[in-house]
Write an enzyme that holds these catalytic residues in place. Structure first.
Site, PDB file in Angstrom:
ATOM      1  N   ASN A 110      -1.798  51.500  -2.141  1.00 40.12           N
ATOM      2  CA  ASN A 110      -2.253  50.868  -3.374  1.00 40.12           C
ATOM      3  C   ASN A 110      -1.195  50.822  -4.467  1.00 40.12           C
ATOM      4  O   ASN A 110      -1.515  50.757  -5.647  1.00 40.12           O
ATOM      5  CB  ASN A 110      -3.529  51.559  -3.868  1.00 40.12           C
ATOM      6  CG  ASN A 110      -3.312  53.044  -4.073  1.00 40.12           C
ATOM      7  OD1 ASN A 110      -2.205  53.536  -3.885  1.00 40.12           O
ATOM      8  ND2 ASN A 110      -4.347  53.748  -4.475  1.00 40.12           N
ATOM      9  N   ARG A 128      -4.044  53.672 -16.557  1.00 44.69           N
ATOM     10  CA  ARG A 128      -5.090  53.628 -15.530  1.00 44.69           C
ATOM     11  C   ARG A 128      -5.788  52.265 -15.535  1.00 44.69           C
ATOM     12  O   ARG A 128      -6.118  51.719 -14.491  1.00 44.69           O
ATOM     13  CB  ARG A 128      -6.122  54.739 -15.777  1.00 44.69           C
ATOM     14  CG  ARG A 128      -5.604  56.155 -15.627  1.00 44.69           C
ATOM     15  CD  ARG A 128      -5.360  56.579 -14.205  1.00 44.69           C
ATOM     16  NE  ARG A 128      -6.531  56.516 -13.367  1.00 44.69           N
ATOM     17  CZ  ARG A 128      -6.556  56.980 -12.095  1.00 44.69           C
ATOM     18  NH1 ARG A 128      -5.461  57.507 -11.551  1.00 44.69           N
ATOM     19  NH2 ARG A 128      -7.639  56.883 -11.375  1.00 44.69           N
ATOM     20  N   LYS A 175       4.815  53.423  -5.632  1.00 42.28           N
ATOM     21  CA  LYS A 175       4.783  54.098  -4.337  1.00 42.28           C
ATOM     22  C   LYS A 175       5.607  53.322  -3.299  1.00 42.28           C
ATOM     23  O   LYS A 175       6.040  52.176  -3.554  1.00 42.28           O
ATOM     24  CB  LYS A 175       3.328  54.244  -3.903  1.00 42.28           C
ATOM     25  CG  LYS A 175       2.491  55.229  -4.758  1.00 42.28           C
ATOM     26  CD  LYS A 175       1.028  55.145  -4.319  1.00 42.28           C
ATOM     27  CE  LYS A 175       0.187  56.288  -4.838  1.00 42.28           C
ATOM     28  NZ  LYS A 175      -1.218  56.176  -4.359  1.00 42.28           N
ATOM     29  N   PHE A 225      -8.471  62.261   3.487  1.00 39.65           N
ATOM     30  CA  PHE A 225      -7.291  61.400   3.323  1.00 39.65           C
ATOM     31  C   PHE A 225      -6.030  62.161   2.903  1.00 39.65           C
ATOM     32  O   PHE A 225      -4.993  61.547   2.691  1.00 39.65           O
ATOM     33  CB  PHE A 225      -7.591  60.274   2.321  1.00 39.65           C
ATOM     34  CG  PHE A 225      -7.942  60.730   0.926  1.00 39.65           C
ATOM     35  CD1 PHE A 225      -6.955  60.950  -0.033  1.00 39.65           C
ATOM     36  CD2 PHE A 225      -9.271  60.923   0.555  1.00 39.65           C
ATOM     37  CE1 PHE A 225      -7.280  61.350  -1.319  1.00 39.65           C
ATOM     38  CE2 PHE A 225      -9.611  61.337  -0.726  1.00 39.65           C
ATOM     39  CZ  PHE A 225      -8.609  61.552  -1.672  1.00 39.65           C
ATOM     40  N   GLU A 263       2.042  66.882 -13.260  1.00 43.99           N
ATOM     41  CA  GLU A 263       2.781  65.939 -12.423  1.00 43.99           C
ATOM     42  C   GLU A 263       4.178  65.661 -12.990  1.00 43.99           C
ATOM     43  O   GLU A 263       5.154  65.587 -12.236  1.00 43.99           O
ATOM     44  CB  GLU A 263       1.995  64.628 -12.300  1.00 43.99           C
ATOM     45  CG  GLU A 263       0.714  64.806 -11.484  1.00 43.99           C
ATOM     46  CD  GLU A 263      -0.235  63.621 -11.588  1.00 43.99           C
ATOM     47  OE1 GLU A 263       0.122  62.613 -12.242  1.00 43.99           O
ATOM     48  OE2 GLU A 263      -1.340  63.709 -11.025  1.00 43.99           O
ATOM     49  N   ARG A 279      -3.203  46.783  -9.002  1.00 46.89           N
ATOM     50  CA  ARG A 279      -3.743  46.911  -7.649  1.00 46.89           C
ATOM     51  C   ARG A 279      -4.558  45.685  -7.256  1.00 46.89           C
ATOM     52  O   ARG A 279      -4.548  45.257  -6.107  1.00 46.89           O
ATOM     53  CB  ARG A 279      -4.589  48.182  -7.560  1.00 46.89           C
ATOM     54  CG  ARG A 279      -3.739  49.462  -7.586  1.00 46.89           C
ATOM     55  CD  ARG A 279      -4.579  50.688  -7.866  1.00 46.89           C
ATOM     56  NE  ARG A 279      -3.883  51.942  -7.602  1.00 46.89           N
ATOM     57  CZ  ARG A 279      -4.375  53.139  -7.894  1.00 46.89           C
ATOM     58  NH1 ARG A 279      -5.554  53.227  -8.485  1.00 46.89           N
ATOM     59  NH2 ARG A 279      -3.696  54.236  -7.620  1.00 46.89           N
ATOM     60  N   HIS A 327       0.817  55.061  -8.569  1.00 47.43           N
ATOM     61  CA  HIS A 327       0.102  56.272  -8.974  1.00 47.43           C
ATOM     62  C   HIS A 327       0.169  56.367 -10.494  1.00 47.43           C
ATOM     63  O   HIS A 327       1.199  56.034 -11.093  1.00 47.43           O
ATOM     64  CB  HIS A 327       0.757  57.521  -8.383  1.00 47.43           C
ATOM     65  CG  HIS A 327       0.239  58.777  -9.032  1.00 47.43           C
ATOM     66  ND1 HIS A 327      -0.967  59.338  -8.678  1.00 47.43           N
ATOM     67  CD2 HIS A 327       0.721  59.522 -10.076  1.00 47.43           C
ATOM     68  CE1 HIS A 327      -1.189  60.392  -9.451  1.00 47.43           C
ATOM     69  NE2 HIS A 327      -0.185  60.530 -10.309  1.00 47.43           N
ATOM     70  N   TYR A 350      -0.372  65.931  -4.660  1.00 43.16           N
ATOM     71  CA  TYR A 350      -1.778  65.635  -4.377  1.00 43.16           C
ATOM     72  C   TYR A 350      -2.587  66.898  -4.079  1.00 43.16           C
ATOM     73  O   TYR A 350      -3.622  66.834  -3.409  1.00 43.16           O
ATOM     74  CB  TYR A 350      -1.877  64.637  -3.223  1.00 43.16           C
ATOM     75  CG  TYR A 350      -1.649  63.196  -3.645  1.00 43.16           C
ATOM     76  CD1 TYR A 350      -2.392  62.626  -4.679  1.00 43.16           C
ATOM     77  CD2 TYR A 350      -0.708  62.393  -3.015  1.00 43.16           C
ATOM     78  CE1 TYR A 350      -2.198  61.306  -5.079  1.00 43.16           C
ATOM     79  CE2 TYR A 350      -0.500  61.067  -3.395  1.00 43.16           C
ATOM     80  CZ  TYR A 350      -1.258  60.529  -4.435  1.00 43.16           C
ATOM     81  OH  TYR A 350      -1.075  59.227  -4.827  1.00 43.16           O
ATOM     82  N   THR A 400      -8.963  52.315  -7.511  1.00 47.85           N
ATOM     83  CA  THR A 400      -8.091  52.937  -6.507  1.00 47.85           C
ATOM     84  C   THR A 400      -7.722  52.003  -5.353  1.00 47.85           C
ATOM     85  O   THR A 400      -6.553  51.952  -4.958  1.00 47.85           O
ATOM     86  CB  THR A 400      -8.769  54.211  -5.942  1.00 47.85           C
ATOM     87  OG1 THR A 400      -8.964  55.119  -7.032  1.00 47.85           O
ATOM     88  CG2 THR A 400      -7.914  54.879  -4.885  1.00 47.85           C
TER      89      THR A 400
HETATM   90  N1  UDP Z   1      -6.649  57.578  -0.987  1.00 46.34           N
HETATM   91  C1  UDP Z   1      -6.916  57.163   0.317  1.00 46.34           C
HETATM   92  N2  UDP Z   1      -8.219  57.140   0.747  1.00 46.34           N
HETATM   93  C2  UDP Z   1      -9.253  57.534  -0.042  1.00 46.34           C
HETATM   94  C3  UDP Z   1      -8.992  57.948  -1.341  1.00 46.34           C
HETATM   95  C4  UDP Z   1      -7.679  57.957  -1.796  1.00 46.34           C
HETATM   96  O1  UDP Z   1      -5.996  56.813   1.053  1.00 46.34           O
HETATM   97  O2  UDP Z   1     -10.411  57.484   0.401  1.00 46.34           O
HETATM   98  C5  UDP Z   1      -5.258  57.626  -1.458  1.00 46.34           C
HETATM   99  C6  UDP Z   1      -4.868  56.468  -2.362  1.00 46.34           C
HETATM  100  O3  UDP Z   1      -3.492  56.156  -2.102  1.00 46.34           O
HETATM  101  C7  UDP Z   1      -5.028  57.062  -3.742  1.00 46.34           C
HETATM  102  C8  UDP Z   1      -4.624  58.508  -3.526  1.00 46.34           C
HETATM  103  O4  UDP Z   1      -5.094  58.824  -2.212  1.00 46.34           O
HETATM  104  O5  UDP Z   1      -4.213  56.418  -4.693  1.00 46.34           O
HETATM  105  C9  UDP Z   1      -5.185  59.482  -4.531  1.00 46.34           C
HETATM  106  O6  UDP Z   1      -6.596  59.291  -4.629  1.00 46.34           O
HETATM  107  P1  UDP Z   1      -7.322  59.272  -6.051  1.00 46.34           P
HETATM  108  O7  UDP Z   1      -8.786  59.354  -5.797  1.00 46.34           O
HETATM  109  O8  UDP Z   1      -6.705  60.301  -6.935  1.00 46.34           O
HETATM  110  O9  UDP Z   1      -7.015  57.794  -6.580  1.00 46.34           O
HETATM  111  P2  UDP Z   1      -6.110  57.260  -7.792  1.00 46.34           P
HETATM  112  O10 UDP Z   1      -6.110  58.325  -8.868  1.00 46.34           O
HETATM  113  O11 UDP Z   1      -4.731  57.009  -7.216  1.00 46.34           O
HETATM  114  O12 UDP Z   1      -6.772  55.991  -8.228  1.00 46.34           O
HETATM  115 MG    MG Z   2      -5.763  60.371  -8.771  1.00 46.25          MG
END
Ligand code: UDP
Ligand code: MG
Length: 152
Positions: free
Chosen positions: A112, A85, A9, A57, A126, A102, A115, A49, A91
């Protein structure tokens, strides 16, 4: 071969962490199938997203993803989605375990660094947002038997 969409990112690119992050996937034994450095538009970020539309968010994360260039990649390998993952960690950097991307490189919540697709369905969706089928390469890689063979 299972494929997953991985994005370094904007914060990862701006902080010059591309090489360090990319090497985590490479040295694990996964295979790079496609890559492009691109400035993701806000509309593409919103499609990316879409599953989070309506959440608090959503606006923030789509602005973040479209704020500056990202490195968008497809990585391949048996179990690639879950392996990636695990390499990424939880996250939020402040909660992610040391040893994960991360956990090692970030302490922000929203910013973070990476992705990674979370299921075969989201990976297919995606990947199709960023790459044509012709852009995803399949090629023999010499260490493959040493990396993946002898799974018990
Ligand atoms: N995110 C955020 N605040 C939150 C949850 C998510 O800013 O409370 C952002 C963060 O950059 C995250 C993305 O939104 O990577 C997508 O969220 P997801 O829950 O899908 O997390 P990921 O799959 O990236 O771990
Ligand atoms: Mg996600």
């Amino acid at each position: 071969m299972e494929k997953t969409l991985i994005i370094i990112k904007p914060d990862g690119v701006q902080r010059r962490l591309i090489g360090l992050i990319l090497s985590r996937f490479e040295r694990k034994g996964l295979q790079l199938a496609a890559a492009k450095l691109m400035h993701i538009s806000e509309s593409l970020a919103r499609r990316h997203y879409a599953v989070h539309e309506g959440k608090s968010f959503f606006d923030g994360v789509t602005k973040y993803l479209s704020s500056s260039p990202s490195l968008v990649m497809v990585w391949a390998g048996p179990g690639a989605i879950q392996i990636c993952r695990k390499l990424m960690g939880k996250t939020f950097g402040c909660e992610a375990e040391p040893g994960t991307i991360r956990g090692d490189f970030g302490c922000s919540r929203g910013y973070n660094l990476v992705h990674g697709s979370d299921s075969p369905e989201s990976a297919a969706y995606e990947i199709s947002l960023y790459f044509t089928p012709e852009e995803i390469l399949t090629y023999p890689i010499t260490d493959e038997p040493w990396v993946f063979s002898n799974n018990q």
